[in-house]
Scaffold this active site. Structure first.
Site, PDB file in Angstrom:
ATOM      1  N   TYR A 166       8.062 -74.003  39.273  1.00 58.32           N
ATOM      2  CA  TYR A 166       7.803 -72.703  38.639  1.00 58.32           C
ATOM      3  C   TYR A 166       9.117 -71.926  38.467  1.00 58.32           C
ATOM      4  O   TYR A 166       9.398 -71.383  37.390  1.00 58.32           O
ATOM      5  CB  TYR A 166       6.809 -71.902  39.482  1.00 58.32           C
ATOM      6  CG  TYR A 166       6.455 -70.559  38.872  1.00 58.32           C
ATOM      7  CD1 TYR A 166       5.601 -70.485  37.774  1.00 58.32           C
ATOM      8  CD2 TYR A 166       6.981 -69.375  39.368  1.00 58.32           C
ATOM      9  CE1 TYR A 166       5.269 -69.272  37.197  1.00 58.32           C
ATOM     10  CE2 TYR A 166       6.666 -68.153  38.801  1.00 58.32           C
ATOM     11  CZ  TYR A 166       5.808 -68.103  37.714  1.00 58.32           C
ATOM     12  OH  TYR A 166       5.503 -66.886  37.138  1.00 58.32           O
ATOM     13  N   LYS A 170      10.801 -70.762  34.931  1.00 59.86           N
ATOM     14  CA  LYS A 170      10.984 -69.355  34.548  1.00 59.86           C
ATOM     15  C   LYS A 170      12.471 -69.002  34.374  1.00 59.86           C
ATOM     16  O   LYS A 170      12.814 -68.136  33.571  1.00 59.86           O
ATOM     17  CB  LYS A 170      10.301 -68.438  35.567  1.00 59.86           C
ATOM     18  CG  LYS A 170       8.769 -68.535  35.526  1.00 59.86           C
ATOM     19  CD  LYS A 170       8.192 -68.089  34.180  1.00 59.86           C
ATOM     20  CE  LYS A 170       6.696 -68.261  34.105  1.00 59.86           C
ATOM     21  NZ  LYS A 170       6.117 -67.827  32.824  1.00 59.86           N
TER      22      LYS A 170
END
Ligand code: NAD
Length: 265
Positions: A166, A170
Protein backbone atom coordinates in the site's frame (compact mmCIF):
# COMPACT_ATOMS: atom_id res chain seq x y z
CA UNK A 1 -0.78 30.21 -22.37
CA UNK A 2 -3.33 33.08 -22.17
CA UNK A 3 -4.18 34.26 -18.65
CA UNK A 4 -7.83 33.80 -17.80
CA UNK A 5 -8.92 36.49 -15.37
CA UNK A 6 -11.37 35.14 -12.81
CA UNK A 7 -11.40 38.23 -10.59
CA UNK A 8 -14.85 39.34 -11.78
CA UNK A 9 -16.38 35.86 -11.64
CA UNK A 10 -18.83 35.38 -8.76
CA UNK A 11 -17.95 32.77 -6.15
CA UNK A 12 -20.97 30.60 -7.00
CA UNK A 13 -19.90 30.49 -10.66
CA UNK A 14 -16.31 29.63 -9.69
CA UNK A 15 -17.40 26.55 -7.73
CA UNK A 16 -20.13 25.53 -10.19
CA UNK A 17 -19.57 22.42 -12.33
CA UNK A 18 -22.79 22.87 -14.32
CA UNK A 19 -22.49 21.46 -17.83
CA UNK A 20 -19.38 19.41 -16.98
CA UNK A 21 -19.01 15.64 -16.93
CA UNK A 22 -17.13 13.88 -14.13
CA UNK A 23 -16.02 10.25 -13.87
CA UNK A 24 -15.12 8.69 -10.55
CA UNK A 25 -13.76 5.21 -9.96
CA UNK A 26 -14.69 3.39 -6.76
CA UNK A 27 -17.54 5.83 -6.28
CA UNK A 28 -20.04 3.31 -4.89
CA UNK A 29 -18.75 3.55 -1.31
CA UNK A 30 -16.65 5.48 1.16
CA UNK A 31 -14.73 8.57 0.10
CA UNK A 32 -15.67 8.10 -3.56
CA UNK A 33 -19.37 8.12 -2.77
CA UNK A 34 -18.99 11.43 -0.90
CA UNK A 35 -16.98 12.92 -3.77
CA UNK A 36 -19.69 11.83 -6.24
CA UNK A 37 -22.32 13.58 -4.11
CA UNK A 38 -20.37 16.85 -3.95
CA UNK A 39 -19.63 16.82 -7.70
CA UNK A 40 -23.32 16.28 -8.45
CA UNK A 41 -24.33 18.99 -5.98
CA UNK A 42 -22.06 21.40 -7.87
CA UNK A 43 -23.92 20.52 -11.09
CA UNK A 44 -21.72 17.95 -12.83
CA UNK A 45 -23.06 14.86 -14.55
CA UNK A 46 -21.37 12.08 -12.57
CA UNK A 47 -20.39 8.69 -14.00
CA UNK A 48 -19.62 6.27 -11.18
CA UNK A 49 -17.46 3.29 -12.12
CA UNK A 50 -17.10 0.56 -9.52
CA UNK A 51 -16.56 -3.17 -9.19
CA UNK A 52 -19.96 -3.24 -7.49
CA UNK A 53 -22.27 -2.26 -10.34
CA UNK A 54 -25.48 -2.49 -8.29
CA UNK A 55 -24.17 -0.09 -5.63
CA UNK A 56 -22.77 2.27 -8.30
CA UNK A 57 -26.19 2.46 -9.94
CA UNK A 58 -27.96 3.01 -6.65
CA UNK A 59 -25.57 5.82 -5.62
CA UNK A 60 -25.99 7.44 -9.05
CA UNK A 61 -29.79 7.22 -8.79
CA UNK A 62 -29.69 9.11 -5.48
CA UNK A 63 -27.44 11.97 -6.56
CA UNK A 64 -28.65 15.56 -6.56
CA UNK A 65 -30.01 17.08 -9.78
CA UNK A 66 -31.72 14.06 -11.25
CA UNK A 67 -32.28 16.06 -14.46
CA UNK A 68 -28.54 15.57 -15.09
CA UNK A 69 -27.61 12.20 -16.69
CA UNK A 70 -25.73 10.54 -13.80
CA UNK A 71 -24.91 6.87 -14.20
CA UNK A 72 -23.34 3.92 -12.39
CA UNK A 73 -21.44 1.28 -14.36
CA UNK A 74 -19.19 -1.68 -13.70
CA UNK A 75 -15.46 -1.06 -13.96
CA UNK A 76 -12.43 -2.95 -12.75
CA UNK A 77 -9.49 -0.56 -12.65
CA UNK A 78 -7.08 -3.52 -12.88
CA UNK A 79 -8.23 -3.88 -16.47
CA UNK A 80 -7.05 -1.22 -18.90
CA UNK A 81 -9.86 -2.00 -21.38
CA UNK A 82 -12.46 -1.61 -18.63
CA UNK A 83 -11.10 1.87 -17.79
CA UNK A 84 -11.15 2.87 -21.45
CA UNK A 85 -14.74 1.65 -21.72
CA UNK A 86 -15.67 3.87 -18.76
CA UNK A 87 -14.22 6.88 -20.57
CA UNK A 88 -16.09 5.95 -23.74
CA UNK A 89 -19.29 5.54 -21.75
CA UNK A 90 -18.98 9.07 -20.32
CA UNK A 91 -18.47 10.54 -23.80
CA UNK A 92 -21.34 8.52 -25.29
CA UNK A 93 -23.65 9.58 -22.48
CA UNK A 94 -22.84 13.31 -22.30
CA UNK A 95 -20.59 14.16 -25.25
CA UNK A 96 -17.73 15.40 -23.06
CA UNK A 97 -15.28 14.63 -20.27
CA UNK A 98 -14.04 17.34 -17.89
CA UNK A 99 -13.17 15.70 -14.57
CA UNK A 100 -11.72 12.28 -13.72
CA UNK A 101 -11.20 11.10 -10.13
CA UNK A 102 -8.95 8.04 -9.66
CA UNK A 103 -10.35 7.00 -6.31
CA UNK A 104 -10.67 3.19 -6.38
CA UNK A 105 -8.17 1.67 -3.99
CA UNK A 106 -7.66 -1.11 -1.47
CA UNK A 107 -5.64 -1.12 1.73
CA UNK A 108 -4.93 -4.60 3.08
CA UNK A 109 -2.26 -5.08 5.75
CA UNK A 110 0.91 -6.94 4.80
CA UNK A 111 4.43 -7.13 6.25
CA UNK A 112 7.27 -7.29 3.74
CA UNK A 113 8.79 -10.60 4.77
CA UNK A 114 5.44 -12.41 4.84
CA UNK A 115 3.76 -10.85 1.82
CA UNK A 116 2.42 -13.23 -0.85
CA UNK A 117 3.54 -12.21 -4.35
CA UNK A 118 -0.07 -11.98 -5.51
CA UNK A 119 -0.96 -9.48 -2.77
CA UNK A 120 1.81 -7.17 -3.95
CA UNK A 121 0.54 -7.37 -7.54
CA UNK A 122 -3.13 -6.87 -6.62
CA UNK A 123 -2.49 -3.71 -4.58
CA UNK A 124 -0.11 -2.21 -7.13
CA UNK A 125 -2.49 -3.07 -9.99
CA UNK A 126 -5.51 -1.39 -8.41
CA UNK A 127 -3.90 1.55 -6.61
CA UNK A 128 -1.08 2.52 -8.97
CA UNK A 129 -1.57 0.93 -12.39
CA UNK A 130 -5.29 1.82 -12.24
CA UNK A 131 -4.39 5.42 -11.42
CA UNK A 132 -1.97 5.73 -14.33
CA UNK A 133 -4.29 4.17 -16.90
CA UNK A 134 -7.24 6.16 -15.52
CA UNK A 135 -5.31 9.40 -15.96
CA UNK A 136 -4.14 8.45 -19.44
CA UNK A 137 -7.56 7.38 -20.70
CA UNK A 138 -9.06 10.55 -19.22
CA UNK A 139 -6.48 12.80 -20.91
CA UNK A 140 -7.02 11.10 -24.26
CA UNK A 141 -10.71 12.03 -24.11
CA UNK A 142 -10.59 15.55 -22.63
CA UNK A 143 -11.06 18.34 -25.15
CA UNK A 144 -8.82 21.32 -24.47
CA UNK A 145 -9.36 21.40 -20.72
CA UNK A 146 -9.86 19.08 -17.79
CA UNK A 147 -8.88 18.09 -14.28
CA UNK A 148 -7.67 14.74 -12.98
CA UNK A 149 -7.53 14.11 -9.22
CA UNK A 150 -5.82 11.07 -7.73
CA UNK A 151 -6.32 9.61 -4.27
CA UNK A 152 -2.92 9.55 -2.59
CA UNK A 153 -2.57 9.15 1.20
CA UNK A 154 -0.48 10.33 4.11
CA UNK A 155 1.22 6.99 3.41
CA UNK A 156 2.45 8.64 0.21
CA UNK A 157 4.91 10.37 2.54
CA UNK A 158 5.32 8.13 5.57
CA UNK A 159 5.01 4.42 6.31
CA UNK A 160 2.44 4.61 9.10
CA UNK A 161 0.85 1.24 8.52
CA UNK A 162 2.33 -2.26 8.17
CA UNK A 163 1.46 -2.49 4.49
CA UNK A 164 4.51 -2.19 2.27
CA UNK A 165 2.50 -2.73 -0.92
CA UNK A 166 0.00 0.00 0.00
CA UNK A 167 2.76 2.43 1.00
CA UNK A 168 4.65 1.75 -2.25
CA UNK A 169 1.50 2.20 -4.33
CA UNK A 170 0.62 5.51 -2.70
CA UNK A 171 4.18 6.85 -3.02
CA UNK A 172 3.84 5.92 -6.70
CA UNK A 173 0.57 7.83 -7.03
CA UNK A 174 2.47 11.02 -6.19
CA UNK A 175 4.95 10.29 -8.99
CA UNK A 176 2.17 9.65 -11.48
CA UNK A 177 0.41 12.85 -10.39
CA UNK A 178 3.48 15.06 -10.82
CA UNK A 179 4.60 13.46 -14.09
CA UNK A 180 1.18 13.69 -15.70
CA UNK A 181 0.73 17.26 -14.42
CA UNK A 182 3.85 18.41 -16.23
CA UNK A 183 3.14 16.44 -19.40
CA UNK A 184 -0.50 17.51 -19.67
CA UNK A 185 -0.23 21.16 -18.63
CA UNK A 186 0.18 22.27 -22.25
CA UNK A 187 -3.12 20.56 -23.10
CA UNK A 188 -4.99 22.58 -20.45
CA UNK A 189 -5.34 19.56 -18.18
CA UNK A 190 -4.57 19.98 -14.48
CA UNK A 191 -3.52 16.93 -12.44
CA UNK A 192 -3.66 16.92 -8.65
CA UNK A 193 -3.84 14.56 -5.72
CA UNK A 194 -5.38 14.60 -2.27
CA UNK A 195 -3.67 12.79 0.58
CA UNK A 196 -6.10 11.86 3.34
CA UNK A 197 -5.19 10.52 6.75
CA UNK A 198 -7.34 7.75 8.21
CA UNK A 199 -10.91 8.46 7.11
CA UNK A 200 -14.06 6.70 8.28
CA UNK A 201 -14.98 5.22 4.89
CA UNK A 202 -16.88 1.96 4.41
CA UNK A 203 -13.54 0.19 3.96
CA UNK A 204 -12.14 1.51 7.24
CA UNK A 205 -15.38 0.74 9.09
CA UNK A 206 -15.02 -2.86 7.83
CA UNK A 207 -11.45 -2.96 9.15
CA UNK A 208 -12.73 -2.01 12.61
CA UNK A 209 -14.75 -5.25 12.61
CA UNK A 210 -11.52 -7.31 12.47
CA UNK A 211 -11.42 -7.11 16.27
CA UNK A 212 -11.49 -4.81 19.30
CA UNK A 213 -7.70 -4.36 19.24
CA UNK A 214 -7.86 -3.13 15.63
CA UNK A 215 -10.68 -0.69 16.49
CA UNK A 216 -8.76 0.52 19.55
CA UNK A 217 -5.61 1.04 17.49
CA UNK A 218 -7.55 3.11 14.95
CA UNK A 219 -9.16 5.18 17.73
CA UNK A 220 -5.79 5.82 19.36
CA UNK A 221 -4.38 6.92 16.03
CA UNK A 222 -7.33 9.27 15.43
CA UNK A 223 -6.93 10.85 18.86
CA UNK A 224 -3.21 11.33 18.27
CA UNK A 225 -3.86 13.60 15.29
CA UNK A 226 -3.55 17.35 15.96
CA UNK A 227 -7.23 17.87 15.13
CA UNK A 228 -8.07 14.96 17.47
CA UNK A 229 -10.24 12.86 15.17
CA UNK A 230 -10.23 10.72 12.04
CA UNK A 231 -11.37 12.29 8.81
CA UNK A 232 -14.88 11.70 7.50
CA UNK A 233 -15.39 11.07 3.76
CA UNK A 234 -16.91 14.50 3.20
CA UNK A 235 -13.73 16.16 4.60
CA UNK A 236 -11.95 14.76 1.54
CA UNK A 237 -14.84 15.38 -0.86
CA UNK A 238 -14.95 19.13 -0.12
CA UNK A 239 -11.25 19.48 -0.91
CA UNK A 240 -11.65 17.52 -4.15
CA UNK A 241 -14.53 19.81 -5.12
CA UNK A 242 -12.28 22.83 -4.60
CA UNK A 243 -9.48 21.27 -6.68
CA UNK A 244 -11.67 20.42 -9.67
CA UNK A 245 -13.38 23.81 -9.64
CA UNK A 246 -12.13 27.00 -11.23
CA UNK A 247 -11.20 28.21 -7.72
CA UNK A 248 -8.06 26.09 -8.19
CA UNK A 249 -7.40 27.11 -11.81
CA UNK A 250 -3.69 27.84 -11.12
CA UNK A 251 -3.02 24.58 -9.29
CA UNK A 252 -1.44 21.54 -10.92
CA UNK A 253 1.00 18.86 -9.75
CA UNK A 254 0.19 19.51 -6.09
CA UNK A 255 -0.59 16.88 -3.49
CA UNK A 256 -2.96 18.39 -0.95
CA UNK A 257 -2.93 16.92 2.56
CA UNK A 258 -6.32 16.30 4.14
CA UNK A 259 -4.77 14.87 7.27
CA UNK A 260 -5.96 16.67 10.40
CA UNK A 261 -2.35 17.82 10.84
CA UNK A 262 -0.77 14.31 10.80
CA UNK A 263 2.24 15.27 8.73
CA UNK A 264 2.81 18.51 10.61
CA UNK A 265 3.65 16.58 13.78
P1 NAD B 1 -13.70 1.97 0.42
O1 NAD B 1 -13.20 0.57 0.61
O2 NAD B 1 -14.62 2.54 1.41
O3 NAD B 1 -14.37 2.09 -1.05
C1 NAD B 1 -13.61 1.71 -2.17
C2 NAD B 1 -14.51 1.53 -3.38
O4 NAD B 1 -13.64 1.14 -4.48
C3 NAD B 1 -15.55 0.41 -3.22
O5 NAD B 1 -16.81 0.84 -3.71
C4 NAD B 1 -14.98 -0.73 -4.06
O6 NAD B 1 -16.00 -1.56 -4.62
C5 NAD B 1 -14.23 0.04 -5.14
N1 NAD B 1 -13.17 -0.78 -5.77
C6 NAD B 1 -12.27 -1.59 -5.16
N2 NAD B 1 -11.50 -2.19 -6.07
C7 NAD B 1 -11.91 -1.75 -7.29
C8 NAD B 1 -11.51 -2.02 -8.62
N3 NAD B 1 -10.54 -2.91 -8.89
N4 NAD B 1 -12.14 -1.38 -9.61
C9 NAD B 1 -13.15 -0.51 -9.36
N5 NAD B 1 -13.59 -0.23 -8.12
C10 NAD B 1 -12.98 -0.85 -7.10
O7 NAD B 1 -12.37 2.86 0.25
P2 NAD B 1 -12.04 4.34 0.79
O8 NAD B 1 -11.53 4.21 2.16
O9 NAD B 1 -13.16 5.25 0.50
O10 NAD B 1 -10.79 4.69 -0.13
C11 NAD B 1 -10.90 5.42 -1.34
C12 NAD B 1 -9.51 5.87 -1.75
O11 NAD B 1 -8.98 6.73 -0.74
C13 NAD B 1 -8.51 4.73 -1.93
O12 NAD B 1 -7.67 5.00 -3.02
C14 NAD B 1 -7.73 4.76 -0.63
O13 NAD B 1 -6.43 4.21 -0.73
C15 NAD B 1 -7.70 6.26 -0.37
N6 NAD B 1 -7.44 6.58 1.04
C16 NAD B 1 -8.30 6.15 2.00
C17 NAD B 1 -8.03 6.45 3.32
C18 NAD B 1 -8.95 6.00 4.43
O14 NAD B 1 -8.53 6.03 5.61
N7 NAD B 1 -10.19 5.62 4.15
C19 NAD B 1 -6.89 7.20 3.67
C20 NAD B 1 -6.03 7.61 2.64
C21 NAD B 1 -6.32 7.30 1.32
Amino acid sequence: MPVKDYSDVALGDLISLAGRTAVITGGAAGIGKSIARRLAEAGAAVMIGDLDEGKAQSVAANLAETSVPHAGVKVDVRDHASIAALGDFAIARTGRLDIWINNAGIFPAGKALELPDDDWSRVLDINLRGTFFGGREAALRMQGQGVIVNLASTNSFNTGVSAIHYVASKHGVVGVTKSLAVELAGKGIRVLAVAPTMTTSDGVMQMRKLGPEVAEGLDNFAHSLPLGRAGVPDDVARVVLFLVSDLAAFMTGAVVLVDGGELAK
